[in-house]
Design a protein around this motif. Structure first.
Motif, PDB file in Angstrom:
ATOM      1  N   TYR D  44       0.407  -1.491   0.028  1.00 17.25           N
ATOM      2  CA  TYR D  44       0.058  -0.080  -0.275  1.00 17.25           C
ATOM      3  C   TYR D  44       0.852   1.526   0.346  1.00 17.25           C
ATOM      4  O   TYR D  44       1.045   2.434  -0.820  1.00 17.25           O
ATOM      5  N   ASN D  47       2.785   1.795  -3.716  1.00 24.97           N
ATOM      6  CA  ASN D  47       2.061   2.268  -5.152  1.00 24.97           C
ATOM      7  C   ASN D  47       1.892   2.877  -5.225  1.00 24.97           C
ATOM      8  O   ASN D  47       1.643   3.793  -4.550  1.00 24.97           O
ATOM      9  N   GLU D  55      -5.398   0.042  -3.734  1.00 27.08           N
ATOM     10  CA  GLU D  55      -5.700   1.799  -3.012  1.00 27.08           C
ATOM     11  C   GLU D  55      -3.863   1.671  -2.709  1.00 27.08           C
ATOM     12  O   GLU D  55      -3.073   0.923  -1.773  1.00 27.08           O
ATOM     13  N   GLN D  56      -4.126   3.540  -2.785  1.00 23.79           N
ATOM     14  CA  GLN D  56      -3.043   4.019  -2.717  1.00 23.79           C
ATOM     15  C   GLN D  56      -2.209   5.167  -1.889  1.00 23.79           C
ATOM     16  O   GLN D  56      -3.270   5.595  -1.493  1.00 23.79           O
ATOM     17  N   TYR D  57      -1.476   4.949  -0.617  1.00 22.50           N
ATOM     18  CA  TYR D  57      -0.505   5.711   0.341  1.00 22.50           C
ATOM     19  C   TYR D  57      -1.109   6.933  -0.332  1.00 22.50           C
ATOM     20  O   TYR D  57      -0.578   7.381  -1.944  1.00 22.50           O
TER      21      TYR D  57
END
Lengths: 345, 345, 345, 345
Positions: D44, D47, D55-57
């Motif tokens: 996460y 990415n 999902e992405q930070y």
């Protein structure tokens, strides 16, 4: 009657519809037997901010409501007026003590919107480079040239509405406060005095400004009050009678809380608290020889006080309780009233 | 020590540099003979908001200052500490009454930043989904389960700093106020009580919220306090000891003024004013049997009062006068102190 | 005629004033002997974006111009029309080859604004929950149910305006391009087909969307085209004839570039380039048996092409050169035309 | 290694973690038997933008990830490197044609991030008023003083990757285009030539600017390229070797598409299209006596072309297909490469 110059203002047409809506919503629907609303959609369209009534048409889009037309809004008003007459008939010979305070409130509410109409119109017309006039030129309000300082001694003073006349819920309950000794100016600051502040570099001097104010005027590049314009090296201001050369003896108007505060700081003074203002105002009513001028029917006057509930304040039950109570945060109190406040308000 | 999680927070490294800067700027430059600044650029880099000193490095970019490194900042601190020792030598046997109040102020200023460091760190680490712990788990602060109400009678009460110990300028001058009778809760609201507010639909009930608050929580989709997280149908909150299941007996923390206000309204109550809070706090010091708990060293507590000047308040001359006075607008007063406030503060 | 529903739209009244302004500014002032402008202020008020003419009244505030009134604007138009007649007299028997292309351009410019008036009105009325109708219901535009694919072979094709009729500068110069083989759909996508995309989760499937599009629809919570509304589980769309149940055989309208692109991606297809579109359109004119429908007088059609200059494009000298050239960035090309495009345009 | 100066840049530490993540995600997880991810949370955290992975930070918060520390990130890299070695062992003697193109892609991906690290560092350090240097001064890239114009005749030209070496998917498929005759400059525009544009009032002349550009430079008060600074009436620019006086013979760098476009317009020229640029670049490889300089390993060069798919472009299946395809909107094509592009890239 259609234009909305910013989110905080409303079209003239909207004001007329909304004040009619208020009578329909708070009086006719609950109290007039067999009342049929003029248009079911209006409940939503002209609800300003009463969540207990329901959702509201977005405030920022009031200027986009080209329908209902002004003719339809006038018809709405006549319909509501006629229904109010019916209600008066219905009440004859009966106890109307449940309704009459509400009617009184809505009349005062309408007076507030009468003033707002003029204020909003001024802002809207100001955006027009032809600077249209709304009224003929109004007589100018001059006070004594010399500002003197009226002294008040320390002690407990009464605050809040004290008699049988109408009042808004946020003017109650009456209570006392303890005030330190203070001096109160005999008149408002003039345009000429404010110009000196400008010319002395007031807008370039961070030491006079609240931190938030300083950031704001830097960012927006503000260097004079709203409605002031410099043209060919001469100062004008936009008024309801059009663009006029500034009268330097008139009290300075349309300045923000931040500007009022900065001006006071530049004079090594401060704005009065709302309790000090009220004490000064009460002293005029008690002493006809008071030297204090320009308190009423002149200009709304910034106090240094944040808008908050009086001790013991309790909002009314139901939707009408949203009238004032829910706005008591991040606002500062103005006292007095404007030239365009209805005189019996 | 480098991260800045939002404009309102600062990197740990910055706090250390800024408190050193304060000694250098307000003490060493004006008072230590032949003092040579550590680095001429630091005057600009670590000036927080003192316009009278000069321009400031943009607050929102403090997290981008990878130089000076933490080693350089520590060296800066040692340099300033050594110079302060020199100053003490220089002052020996002389009248230091012009300097010592300033030193005392800067020590208290540094204590404020010690607390801020922890607070800012918490926010910064919260943005990390690994939820790092800063400290071991701290003992939990429980009060009596039953909340009782302590009565205070009407009358004039003293407000403001009253003795010889240190105080900030905004705690003076001492003065009296008249208070209506009021009741004060014996302890803070617990997480469990606040959960009931959530579960009863508090965040979906406009009637409890100030108008500005309601718009804000709708827009941001807020439905619980900052740092609360629901996972697998169980509530956790992020603490300085990491992500922990919520202890329902602990006082609720990290709620906004708007949330505190709404919770009070949902209970048909209101927040205390800062004068009521101070009167309640003073009563504990005077009465060792007082039932009031959790006033000090527990949590900062919202009052309903807007931050404003005490009657007769006057900011100091020069740059140091910008410490407090210029922020007295659109802020609300917290009283008490946090667990992370230095205990002798 | 007063409302402006967003910065990109203009009041009906403004369109009428601006097209009159264009004749006054580009024809009457330079070419009609002794022409006196109707109102000196209008040069500023109704200048849309021509920097070479001068400053412009802020676009976002066009809805605030309650003056000039519509009557004054109509008088302005009549004044300009009369002056144009004078100009025609003045030109009789003379070489008017310097003026007539400009007049032709301004007539086409006015036709663009005729279409814009209808488009802007639709958006403005859509903000009104009473959904006013502008026109009676217009006949519905259906194509063959079956979509077939017309093949075009690789090769060099002509692009750009090729004959003696009117054209905008951005349609020239004519040139050739090399195209890979491609297939072109025989008709537009229907509302029914688009509904399938919605129902198959198209708005929840990032793989179909450009990255910028995905962020936008997530942020704005978009899940259907503009003007679509679901009520009691049935789909309606706002049309110029009011709010109507959606006709599933009609081509889908008012979708953004991002939506058109995502729909195509969901079908493992792509939008045509503007060169492919033009080649397909030209093939209809050359082949009366072409199966391609709904190319003209139906809906503007997104191509995948960014708006850019044709090879050799050169903006005209002077203010008129600002008409098209300066907008050739960050825009995508629509081809075809709407039902509300004047038919001889 | 921690700072993130704006949303579009990333911390050095993040670049190292993300390129390791790419090998872990696209190679090790699917292809190395029994591979155990280094840290489950990293999927996460690092990415960048692959929705098909998950999902992405939030990109804007990359600078707030003080954990994992740089030591942990280096350990992550070593872990991934070791696992890649294992994979090579596993592949020995087997058909690796499914994996090797992916590995080749990720090596090129890493080279892009190597360049980005330097670029992002430059922006981050520029925000520091001490203007730290990253490298020693690099040799300056001068071309012939005289700019000549190389002619290309009309015709069909090949475009896109044509041989067996590595290429990104957006460089394919190879295809032909028809070009009008054009002339191509023999070298880049120098700082000195750009200064003349500034001094001739280029930033005050709307006629040279795209409409969107003009609004932007007015609003942001831009009057010189990024990294240029005027001090004591002398021009400097921030470089990776610190703040240096501008070398007027060097090609102008760090100008935006809008600035490049405006400069060209001021010379009555235009930027090349990407097809023209590629044709010019190919001519150098075919003709060692070409007079064209500064095409490669000098500066990225703006073309006038919007970023779009080549005819027949098809994004790869799965997550890796998000690498390029979804960004093909509202961006303009740069060609060439920077001094900090790895030389075998």
């Amino acid at each position: 009657m259609q234009i909305q110059s910013m989110t905080d203002t409303s079209p003239v047409k909207w004001h007329l519809a909304h004040t009619s809506w208020a009578f329909e919503t708070f009086i006719l629907k609950p109290y007039l037997a067999h009342y049929r609303p003029f248009d079911a959609l209006f409940e939503y369209l002209f609800n300003s901010y009463y969540n207990a009534i329901g959702e509201q048409y977005p405030r920022a889009q009031r200027g986009c409501l080209s329908r209902p037309s002004i003719n339809q809004v006038v018809a709405y008003r006549q319909y509501v007026d006629a229904a109010m007459q019916q209600l008066f008939e219905q009440c004859k010979g009966k106890d109307a003590s449940g309704i009459s305070p509400l009617i009184r409130l809505l009349i005062n509410h309408e007076q507030q919107h009468q003033e707002l109409m003029v204020t909003d119109l001024k802002h809207g017309f100001y955006l027009n480079p032809s600077f249209p006039a709304v009224f003929d030129q109004t007589p100018i309000d001059h006070a004594n040239k010399t500002m003197s300082w009226i002294e008040f001694s320390a002690g407990n003073y009464p605050i809040g509405h004290q008699n049988e006349s109408f009042y808004f819920d946020n003017e109650a309950p009456p209570h006392q406060v303890y005030l330190q000794p203070f001096k109160f100016a005999s008149r408002l600051v003039t345009n000429g005095e404010y110009l000196q502040f400008i010319q002395a570099g007031g807008y370039q001097s961070p030491q006079f400004w609240l931190s938030e104010a300083w950031q704001k005027i830097k960012q927006s590049n503000t260097s004079a009050p709203l409605y002031w314009l410099k043209k060919d090296n001469r100062w004008y201001h936009y008024t309801l009678a059009g663009l006029l050369p500034i009268d330097w003896e008139q009290p300075v108007s349309h300045i923000s809380y931040f500007e009022a505060n900065a001006y006071a700081a530049s004079q090594n003074m401060r704005l009065a608290t709302e309790q000090e203002w009220e004490t000064a105002a009460r002293s005029i009513q008690e002493n006809p020889n008071s030297k204090i001028e320009q308190i009423f029917n002149c200009l709304w006057q910034w106090t240094t006080s944040a808008y908050c509930a009086y001790p013991g304040f309790k909002a009314a039950e139901g939707a009408i309780g949203e009238y004032n109570g829910k706005f008591m945060v991040n606002q500062y109190v103005l006292r007095g009233g404007s030239k365009h406040t209805p005189s019996d308000h």
